[in-house]
Design a protein around this motif. Structure first.
Motif, PDB file in Angstrom:
ATOM      1  N   PHE A 121     -13.590 -10.435   3.876  1.00 15.74           N
ATOM      2  CA  PHE A 121     -12.925  -9.362   3.118  1.00 15.74           C
ATOM      3  C   PHE A 121     -13.410  -9.435   1.685  1.00 15.74           C
ATOM      4  CE2 PHE A 121      -9.623  -7.865   0.228  1.00 15.74           C
ATOM      5  CZ  PHE A 121      -9.403  -6.582   0.718  1.00 15.74           C
ATOM      6  N   ARG A 122     -13.828  -8.305   1.138  1.00 12.06           N
ATOM      7  CA  ARG A 122     -14.257  -8.222  -0.248  1.00 12.06           C
ATOM      8  C   ARG A 122     -13.515  -7.063  -0.906  1.00 12.06           C
ATOM      9  NH1 ARG A 122     -20.400  -8.977  -1.721  1.00 12.06           N
ATOM     10  NH2 ARG A 122     -19.690 -11.064  -1.218  1.00 12.06           N
ATOM     11  N   SER A 123     -12.766  -7.366  -1.949  1.00 16.09           N
ATOM     12  CA  SER A 123     -11.934  -6.339  -2.580  1.00 16.09           C
ATOM     13  C   SER A 123     -12.763  -5.323  -3.351  1.00 16.09           C
ATOM     14  CB  SER A 123     -10.909  -6.983  -3.510  1.00 16.09           C
ATOM     15  OG  SER A 123     -11.548  -7.581  -4.625  1.00 16.09           O
ATOM     16  N   LYS A 124     -12.203  -4.097  -3.452  1.00 16.18           N
ATOM     17  CA  LYS A 124     -12.834  -3.036  -4.228  1.00 16.18           C
ATOM     18  C   LYS A 124     -11.921  -2.530  -5.340  1.00 16.18           C
ATOM     19  CE  LYS A 124     -14.065  -0.157  -0.883  1.00 16.18           C
ATOM     20  NZ  LYS A 124     -14.826   0.845  -0.076  1.00 16.18           N
ATOM     21  N   ARG A 125     -10.601  -2.588  -5.113  1.00 15.59           N
ATOM     22  CA  ARG A 125      -9.675  -2.158  -6.159  1.00 15.59           C
ATOM     23  C   ARG A 125      -8.302  -2.784  -5.939  1.00 15.59           C
ATOM     24  NH1 ARG A 125     -10.836   1.833  -2.906  1.00 15.59           N
ATOM     25  NH2 ARG A 125      -9.195   2.820  -1.657  1.00 15.59           N
ATOM     26  N   VAL A 126      -7.580  -2.912  -7.047  1.00 13.28           N
ATOM     27  CA  VAL A 126      -6.227  -3.450  -7.040  1.00 13.28           C
ATOM     28  C   VAL A 126      -5.333  -2.450  -7.759  1.00 13.28           C
ATOM     29  CG1 VAL A 126      -4.739  -5.388  -7.693  1.00 13.28           C
ATOM     30  CG2 VAL A 126      -7.155  -5.801  -7.152  1.00 13.28           C
ATOM     31  N   VAL A 127      -4.208  -2.087  -7.140  1.00 13.88           N
ATOM     32  CA  VAL A 127      -3.274  -1.130  -7.732  1.00 13.88           C
ATOM     33  C   VAL A 127      -1.902  -1.793  -7.807  1.00 13.88           C
ATOM     34  CG1 VAL A 127      -2.171   1.132  -7.475  1.00 13.88           C
ATOM     35  CG2 VAL A 127      -4.566   0.833  -6.800  1.00 13.88           C
ATOM     36  N   ALA A 128      -1.261  -1.724  -8.969  1.00 10.81           N
ATOM     37  CA  ALA A 128       0.076  -2.293  -9.128  1.00 10.81           C
ATOM     38  C   ALA A 128       1.072  -1.529  -8.265  1.00 10.81           C
ATOM     39  CB  ALA A 128       0.490  -2.243 -10.592  1.00 10.81           C
ATOM     40  N   ALA A 129       1.989  -2.270  -7.627  1.00 15.14           N
ATOM     41  CA  ALA A 129       2.982  -1.641  -6.753  1.00 15.14           C
ATOM     42  C   ALA A 129       4.376  -2.184  -7.036  1.00 15.14           C
ATOM     43  CB  ALA A 129       2.619  -1.871  -5.288  1.00 15.14           C
ATOM     44  N   GLY A 130       4.585  -2.704  -8.235  1.00 15.50           N
ATOM     45  CA  GLY A 130       5.880  -3.267  -8.607  1.00 15.50           C
ATOM     46  C   GLY A 130       5.686  -4.666  -9.158  1.00 15.50           C
ATOM     47  N   GLU A 141       4.993  -8.253  -9.511  1.00 11.31           N
ATOM     48  CA  GLU A 141       4.348  -9.238  -8.642  1.00 11.31           C
ATOM     49  C   GLU A 141       4.003  -8.672  -7.257  1.00 11.31           C
ATOM     50  OE1 GLU A 141       6.408 -12.947  -8.494  1.00 11.31           O
ATOM     51  OE2 GLU A 141       6.367 -13.222 -10.665  1.00 11.31           O
ATOM     52  N   HIS A 142       3.782  -7.366  -7.178  1.00  9.85           N
ATOM     53  CA  HIS A 142       3.345  -6.725  -5.937  1.00  9.85           C
ATOM     54  C   HIS A 142       2.164  -5.810  -6.241  1.00  9.85           C
ATOM     55  CE1 HIS A 142       7.255  -8.093  -4.427  1.00  9.85           C
ATOM     56  NE2 HIS A 142       6.733  -7.944  -3.225  1.00  9.85           N
ATOM     57  N   PHE A 143       1.166  -5.869  -5.363  1.00 11.94           N
ATOM     58  CA  PHE A 143      -0.049  -5.099  -5.558  1.00 11.94           C
ATOM     59  C   PHE A 143      -0.552  -4.568  -4.224  1.00 11.94           C
ATOM     60  CE2 PHE A 143       0.305  -8.096  -8.961  1.00 11.94           C
ATOM     61  CZ  PHE A 143      -0.056  -7.368 -10.082  1.00 11.94           C
ATOM     62  N   LYS A 144      -1.327  -3.500  -4.305  1.00 12.63           N
ATOM     63  CA  LYS A 144      -2.084  -2.993  -3.171  1.00 12.63           C
ATOM     64  C   LYS A 144      -3.542  -3.400  -3.403  1.00 12.63           C
ATOM     65  CE  LYS A 144       1.280  -0.468  -1.252  1.00 12.63           C
ATOM     66  NZ  LYS A 144       1.801  -0.692   0.107  1.00 12.63           N
ATOM     67  N   LEU A 145      -4.071  -4.214  -2.489  1.00 11.29           N
ATOM     68  CA  LEU A 145      -5.427  -4.732  -2.609  1.00 11.29           C
ATOM     69  C   LEU A 145      -6.285  -4.074  -1.532  1.00 11.29           C
ATOM     70  CD1 LEU A 145      -7.409  -6.895  -3.809  1.00 11.29           C
ATOM     71  CD2 LEU A 145      -6.587  -8.418  -1.992  1.00 11.29           C
ATOM     72  N   SER A 146      -7.214  -3.235  -1.942  1.00  9.14           N
ATOM     73  CA  SER A 146      -8.067  -2.519  -0.995  1.00  9.14           C
ATOM     74  C   SER A 146      -9.485  -3.068  -1.051  1.00  9.14           C
ATOM     75  CB  SER A 146      -8.088  -1.020  -1.304  1.00  9.14           C
ATOM     76  OG  SER A 146      -6.795  -0.466  -1.182  1.00  9.14           O
ATOM     77  N   GLY A 147     -10.120  -3.133   0.112  1.00  4.87           N
ATOM     78  CA  GLY A 147     -11.492  -3.605   0.169  1.00  4.87           C
ATOM     79  C   GLY A 147     -12.050  -3.498   1.564  1.00  4.87           C
TER      80      GLY A 147
END
Length: 195
Positions: free
Chosen positions: A97-106, A108-114
């Motif tokens: 898995f290699r990440s492409k973007r991180v979006v804050a979701a609250g 200490e919570h994030f959406k990690l896409s890759g």
């Protein structure tokens, strides 16, 4: 799995971390005969994480799993999962898995896409990430933090299409796979601080 994760620390510069294989694992769950869940894990994973203290959304993760380390506590099933019917570890020994973007979701919570790559097939997947936890020093002076990441995938998207019909019209293996990665991170070359 090799994993690189970027997280926030008390410093102002991005910090580099590595996954501690002895205290990390990738767990999964899939329906069996449409009546229960079979659970297992990949016990060998590795990776690197870069955490940006100023803005966690600028963090990154790079993770690698040893596909042959799959363990469902049933040796015959594990051998079948390693075979060409499923993971085909002889030809595809790693899951990555290699990440492409991180979006804050609250907090200490994030959406990690890759890109998740299984059997040579790469698809974009988004993990729900909790953490990173506040860092602590272990008895040997290492700085550690932890993250938990969860996602659901359809195994057929990655070429894992083997199945068998069972009496009553059901199938032996469900398509949806739930994934949970529990990673303990060790900071690389931490700078001394007064905290």
């Amino acid at each position: 799995m090799n994993a690189a994760v970027t997280a926030t620390t008390q410093g102002t510069k991005p910090t580099e971390w590595q996954i501690d294989p002895a205290h990390s694992a990738a767990h999964f769950s899939v329906r069996h005969l449409m009546i229960s869940n079979v659970r297992g894990e990949f016990s060998k994973l590795s990776g690197n994480v870069v955490l940006d203290a100023a803005d966690l959304t600028r963090s990154s993760v790079d993770v690698t799993l040893d596909a042959s380390s799959i363990n469902t506590r049933e040796p015959q099933r594990d051998e079948h999962l390693r075979s060409a019917d499923f993971l085909d570890v002889a030809n595809y020994p790693a899951i990555s898995f290699r990440s492409k973007r991180v979006v804050a979701a609250g907090p200490e919570h994030f959406k990690l896409s890759g890109d998740l790559t299984i059997r040579g097939v790469s698809k974009e997947v988004t993990f729900d990430v909790e953490g990173p936890t506040p860092s602590v020093k272990d008895p040997w002076g290492n700085v550690r933090s932890g993250v938990t990441a969860t996602a659901k995938i359809n195994r057929k998207d990655f070429g894992l299409v083997w199945n068998a019909l069972v009496e009553g019209g059901g199938v032996m293996v469900g398509d949806e796979v739930s994934i949970t990665i529990e990673a303990e991170l060790i900071q690389k070359n931490p700078t001394p601080s007064g905290d």
